[in-house]
Design a protein around this motif. Structure first.
Motif, mmCIF file in Angstrom:
data_model
loop_
_atom_site.group_PDB
_atom_site.id
_atom_site.type_symbol
_atom_site.label_atom_id
_atom_site.label_comp_id
_atom_site.label_asym_id
_atom_site.label_seq_id
_atom_site.Cartn_x
_atom_site.Cartn_y
_atom_site.Cartn_z
ATOM 1 N N GLN A 51 -38.907 -20.958 -10.433
ATOM 2 C CA GLN A 51 -38.627 -21.530 -12.099
ATOM 3 C C GLN A 51 -40.006 -21.835 -12.155
ATOM 4 N N CYS A 91 -29.812 -26.568 -15.372
ATOM 5 C CA CYS A 91 -30.818 -26.021 -15.027
ATOM 6 C C CYS A 91 -32.299 -25.932 -15.656
ATOM 7 N N LEU A 92 -33.284 -26.036 -15.297
ATOM 8 C CA LEU A 92 -34.593 -26.525 -16.424
ATOM 9 C C LEU A 92 -35.014 -25.452 -16.924
ATOM 10 N N HIS A 133 -27.672 -24.294 -5.511
ATOM 11 C CA HIS A 133 -27.934 -23.780 -7.169
ATOM 12 C C HIS A 133 -29.504 -23.817 -6.886
ATOM 13 N N GLU A 134 -30.074 -24.567 -5.778
ATOM 14 C CA GLU A 134 -32.145 -24.461 -5.874
ATOM 15 C C GLU A 134 -31.727 -22.778 -5.186
ATOM 16 N N HIS A 137 -31.324 -19.705 -7.002
ATOM 17 C CA HIS A 137 -32.687 -19.884 -8.428
ATOM 18 C C HIS A 137 -33.265 -18.666 -6.690
#
Ligand code: QAP
Ligand code: CO
Length: 170
Positions: A51, A91-92, A133-134, A137
């Motif tokens: 990210q 999510c950022l 979730h991470e 990514h």
């Protein structure tokens, strides 16, 4: 320490898989510190290196109430998964959008810590959801990929419009 720029969906760089960290050195530790600063400032509960445009398998999280439990996962892998649960995720990299996603309810994860020491962790609840979730990514996957094409396209169009507007900002 420094705050890093967070990429926004549908940036294609969010789709590139990250590579394993070979050696946990001071450069990796500095990146972990910068990622934690960026996550806390956002504010968020999890951030993956992907990210912030770094293709390394590094995740930081803090799911504590007081925001005083920073966690770092280097080369994280899910060893076991159990059960199912649905959680509203954000999510950022997808600012302003929240949708329900189904994932495993409990996971056993292995990773290296900031000293390069291997550890294993049994996670449940928000911690389990967040680590899944991470890790997604790091594999180029986003929570919007679990939604219908219709919902995903709506989100994509709104964020595309927003980034066009931002690119004209004074
Ligand atoms: C992932 O996400 C997560 O849209 C971490 O405007 C989230 O920290 C896993 C955030 C929920 C499980 C459940 C999102 C901040 C933060 C936004 C985040 C926003 C501002 C998201
Ligand atoms: Co995210």
């Amino acid at each position: 320490m420094a705050r890093l720029t967070i990429l926004h969906y549908p940036d294609s760089r969010l789709r590139k898989p990250a590579l394993p960290v070979e050696i946990v050195d001071d450069g990796v530790r500095a990146l972990v510190a910068d990622m934690l600063e960026t996550m806390y400032a956002a504010p968020g509960i999890g951030l993956a290196a992907t990210q912030v445009n770094v293709r390394k398998r590094i995740v930081v999280m803090d799911v504590s109430e007081e925001k005083n439990r920073p966690l770092a996962f280097i080369n994280p892998t899910v060893l076991e998964r159990e059960g199912e649960s649905e959680t509203e995720e954000g999510c950022l990299s997808v600012p302003g959008f929240y949708e329900t996603v189904r994932r495993a309810e409990r996971v056993r994860v292995s990773a290296l810590d900031r000293d390069g020491e291997p550890f294993e962790l049994d996670a449940s609840g928000l911690l389990a959801v967040c680590i899944q979730h991470e890790i997604d990514h790091l594999d180029g996957k986003l929570f919007v990929d679990y939604l219908s094409a219709l919902k995903r396209d709506r989100i994509r169009k709104k964020l595309e419009k927003q980034s066009r507007l931002e690119s004209h900002a004074p």
